[in-house]
Design a protein around this motif. Structure first.
Motif, mmCIF file in Angstrom:
data_model
loop_
_atom_site.group_PDB
_atom_site.id
_atom_site.type_symbol
_atom_site.label_atom_id
_atom_site.label_comp_id
_atom_site.label_asym_id
_atom_site.label_seq_id
_atom_site.Cartn_x
_atom_site.Cartn_y
_atom_site.Cartn_z
ATOM 1 N N ARG A 176 0.784 -1.202 0.150
ATOM 2 C CA ARG A 176 0.078 0.030 -0.006
ATOM 3 C C ARG A 176 0.894 1.369 0.113
ATOM 4 O O ARG A 176 1.991 1.441 0.472
ATOM 5 C CB ARG A 176 -0.857 0.116 1.277
ATOM 6 N N ALA A 177 0.395 2.452 -0.517
ATOM 7 C CA ALA A 177 1.270 3.475 -0.636
ATOM 8 C C ALA A 177 1.484 4.076 0.855
ATOM 9 O O ALA A 177 0.458 3.997 1.684
ATOM 10 C CB ALA A 177 0.478 4.432 -1.398
ATOM 11 N N ARG A 178 2.475 4.675 1.049
ATOM 12 C CA ARG A 178 2.771 5.178 2.093
ATOM 13 C C ARG A 178 3.981 6.165 2.150
ATOM 14 O O ARG A 178 4.672 6.281 1.073
ATOM 15 C CB ARG A 178 3.525 4.123 3.252
ATOM 16 N N GLU A 179 4.341 7.054 2.980
ATOM 17 C CA GLU A 179 5.124 8.032 2.977
ATOM 18 C C GLU A 179 6.461 7.564 3.518
ATOM 19 O O GLU A 179 6.737 7.049 4.517
ATOM 20 C CB GLU A 179 4.616 9.137 3.826
ATOM 21 N N ILE A 180 7.669 8.005 2.585
ATOM 22 C CA ILE A 180 9.048 7.431 3.155
ATOM 23 C C ILE A 180 9.946 8.675 2.968
ATOM 24 O O ILE A 180 9.782 9.468 2.107
ATOM 25 C CB ILE A 180 9.436 6.301 2.267
ATOM 26 N N PRO A 181 11.117 8.582 3.595
ATOM 27 C CA PRO A 181 12.087 9.709 3.578
ATOM 28 C C PRO A 181 13.004 9.283 2.514
ATOM 29 O O PRO A 181 13.424 8.035 2.314
ATOM 30 C CB PRO A 181 12.739 9.674 4.968
ATOM 31 N N VAL A 182 13.653 10.200 1.503
ATOM 32 C CA VAL A 182 14.141 9.930 0.553
ATOM 33 C C VAL A 182 15.640 10.939 0.474
ATOM 34 O O VAL A 182 15.200 12.126 0.619
ATOM 35 C CB VAL A 182 13.510 9.776 -0.809
ATOM 36 N N CYS A 183 16.722 10.575 0.007
ATOM 37 C CA CYS A 183 17.758 11.257 -0.396
ATOM 38 C C CYS A 183 17.560 12.250 -1.633
ATOM 39 O O CYS A 183 16.638 11.797 -2.504
ATOM 40 C CB CYS A 183 18.910 10.430 -0.374
ATOM 41 N N GLY A 184 18.457 13.109 -1.899
ATOM 42 C CA GLY A 184 18.142 13.685 -3.086
ATOM 43 C C GLY A 184 18.237 13.017 -4.249
ATOM 44 O O GLY A 184 17.513 13.290 -5.299
ATOM 45 N N SER A 185 19.195 12.142 -4.471
ATOM 46 C CA SER A 185 19.536 11.200 -5.726
ATOM 47 C C SER A 185 18.340 10.323 -6.004
ATOM 48 O O SER A 185 17.621 10.081 -7.248
ATOM 49 C CB SER A 185 20.704 10.402 -5.826
ATOM 50 N N CYS A 186 17.564 9.743 -4.879
ATOM 51 C CA CYS A 186 16.577 8.815 -5.031
ATOM 52 C C CYS A 186 15.324 9.571 -5.447
ATOM 53 O O CYS A 186 14.474 9.461 -6.128
ATOM 54 C CB CYS A 186 16.240 7.985 -3.758
ATOM 55 N N ARG A 187 15.113 10.998 -4.816
ATOM 56 C CA ARG A 187 14.012 11.813 -5.205
ATOM 57 C C ARG A 187 14.205 12.280 -6.672
ATOM 58 O O ARG A 187 12.988 12.217 -7.548
ATOM 59 C CB ARG A 187 14.449 13.164 -4.317
ATOM 60 N N ASP A 188 15.323 12.429 -7.448
ATOM 61 C CA ASP A 188 15.405 12.877 -8.586
ATOM 62 C C ASP A 188 15.213 11.444 -9.471
ATOM 63 O O ASP A 188 14.386 11.618 -10.472
ATOM 64 C CB ASP A 188 16.881 13.176 -8.931
ATOM 65 N N ARG A 189 15.472 10.500 -9.005
ATOM 66 C CA ARG A 189 15.174 9.147 -9.814
ATOM 67 C C ARG A 189 13.704 8.933 -9.576
ATOM 68 O O ARG A 189 13.140 8.463 -10.943
ATOM 69 C CB ARG A 189 15.913 7.967 -9.227
ATOM 70 N N LEU A 190 13.033 8.932 -8.338
ATOM 71 C CA LEU A 190 11.569 8.880 -8.495
ATOM 72 C C LEU A 190 10.850 9.789 -9.304
ATOM 73 O O LEU A 190 9.618 9.586 -9.970
ATOM 74 C CB LEU A 190 11.092 8.689 -7.115
ATOM 75 N N SER A 191 11.338 11.005 -9.529
ATOM 76 C CA SER A 191 10.823 12.038 -10.161
ATOM 77 C C SER A 191 10.730 11.711 -11.839
ATOM 78 O O SER A 191 9.807 12.081 -12.412
ATOM 79 C CB SER A 191 11.353 13.352 -10.080
ATOM 80 N N GLY A 192 11.910 11.274 -12.038
ATOM 81 C CA GLY A 192 11.949 10.652 -13.581
ATOM 82 C C GLY A 192 11.131 9.584 -13.756
ATOM 83 O O GLY A 192 10.295 9.637 -14.999
ATOM 84 N N GLY A 193 10.964 8.808 -12.747
ATOM 85 C CA GLY A 193 10.010 7.446 -13.317
ATOM 86 C C GLY A 193 8.579 7.991 -13.056
ATOM 87 O O GLY A 193 7.932 7.428 -14.026
ATOM 88 N N ALA A 194 8.328 8.866 -12.320
ATOM 89 C CA ALA A 194 6.741 9.385 -12.245
ATOM 90 C C ALA A 194 6.376 9.924 -13.472
ATOM 91 O O ALA A 194 5.217 9.746 -13.975
ATOM 92 C CB ALA A 194 6.574 10.386 -11.057
ATOM 93 N N ARG A 195 7.260 10.850 -14.111
ATOM 94 C CA ARG A 195 6.908 11.464 -15.581
ATOM 95 C C ARG A 195 6.629 10.459 -16.692
ATOM 96 O O ARG A 195 6.259 10.455 -17.620
ATOM 97 C CB ARG A 195 7.932 12.548 -15.781
#
Length: 334
Positions: A315-334
């Motif tokens: 299930r969806a949940r809130e997690i802490p991420v570092c800067g590089s993982c945030r950038d990777r997830l942002s690219g995947g979300a697009r």
């Protein structure tokens, strides 16, 4: 308020009961009741079209066509008045009541609504013959600005209608699925530091209210904290916490969107951390960590933001991420 109109048209010799129960029972399924003996005046087709026209109107409109014999002997206007009053008392609802008593008399009553039904009914009775109650009733509807019922959809159009309905439903379904994906992935929406139910922060207005409450609570924590601004070791931390409170307060005093609310969350978290640093210095204990380490790999270091993440089969949940993982997830979300 009841505005009443009675017009004597033609004396009928039909027999019938003065008990309005049958009419009230009929109104439970349709706003137009026609006594079986009166279908020569108002056919089933006419009754259905009248019902389609008045159904759902505000104020409610109820129509009854009953034999003249329901009227007591004597003054027919007084008897019609009494009968309609009995209907209203039995129905127990405001609205416009129109009753045709065979070919004898028609009566209108506006109950709890400011409608000049007397004038309207009298006007229409002057335009239509006594054998045309349908024309009279439709004329009243015209003056009340009740839209005419639409005609049925031609048979050849039904396949097209079905296709259009399926396309629209599919479009809404796709839109819902995409919105679900957006909700379950991407930067986490604002959540306060105190516990709330998920549906208490569904809208941006609810998130604004929660942010204002969180900032207020942070201010109360500052007021009650056992640290001094002029302390040699704590002054910088306390001042930073107070500045964070002021910055967050300026934002929530307006109408911030979700991006600004995320900043408020980060600002309040930072202020609380600086206040905790001051308190640990007073207590002589180690300072707390600024943020949690990256969820995906602690070796990535300290997290910089929170992200909505749905693990496979989870299930969806809130997690802490570092800067590089945030950038990777942002690219995947697009």
């Amino acid at each position: 308020m009841r505005l009443l109109a009675g017009v004597l048209l033609l004396v009928s010799t039909l027999t019938g009961s003065s008990d309005p129960t049958a009419v009230v029972d009929g109104w439970k399924t349709s706003p137009v009741y026609v006594d079986p003996t009166q279908r020569s005046l108002v056919s089933d087709k006419d009754a259905t079209e009248l019902a389609q026209r008045v159904n759902g109107h505000d104020p409610a409109i109820r129509i009854a066509v009953v034999p003249a014999a329901v009227l007591a002997a004597g003054d027919q206007s007084a008897a019609a008045h009494t009968y309609v009053d009995q209907l209203v008392d039995a129905q127990k609802a405001d609205g416009i009541y129109l009753v045709v008593f065979g070919g004898a008399i028609s009566w209108g009553s506006a109950v709890g609504v400011d409608t000049p039904i007397a004038e309207i009914l009298n006007d229409e009775l002057g335009k239509h013959s006594r054998s045309d109650p349908v024309g009279t009733l439709n004329g009243v509807m015209d003056q009340l600005d009740v839209p005419k019922a639409s005609k049925g959809t031609p048979g050849w159009l039904w396949p097209l209608v079905i296709v259009l309905v399926l396309l629209v439903a599919g479009g809404f379904g796709l839109r819902w699925w995409r919105s679900r994906l957006r909700k379950d992935a991407g930067p986490a929406l604002y959540r306060p530091s105190y516990d709330v139910l998920p549906d208490e922060v569904d809208t941006v207005d609810e998130r604004r209210a929660a942010a204002r409450e969180d900032v207020t609570r942070f201010g109360e924590e500052l007021d009650s904290a056992d640290v001094r601004l002029d302390g040699v070791d704590t002054a910088a931390d306390v001042q930073a916490a107070m500045d964070a409170y002021a910055d967050a307060g300026r934002v929530v005093d307006g109408e911030p969107g979700d991006d600004k609310l995320r900043e408020v969350r980060a600002t309040v978290e930072y202020g609380r951390w600086r206040l905790a640093c001051a308190q640990t210095k007073v207590a002589g204990t180690p300072a707390p960590a600024r943020r949690a380490t990256c969820f995906f790999d602690p070796a990535h270091g300290m997290s910089v933001t929170d992200w909505m993440y749905t693990p496979p089969g989870g299930r969806a949940r809130e997690i802490p991420v570092c800067g590089s993982c945030r950038d990777r997830l942002s690219g995947g979300a697009r």
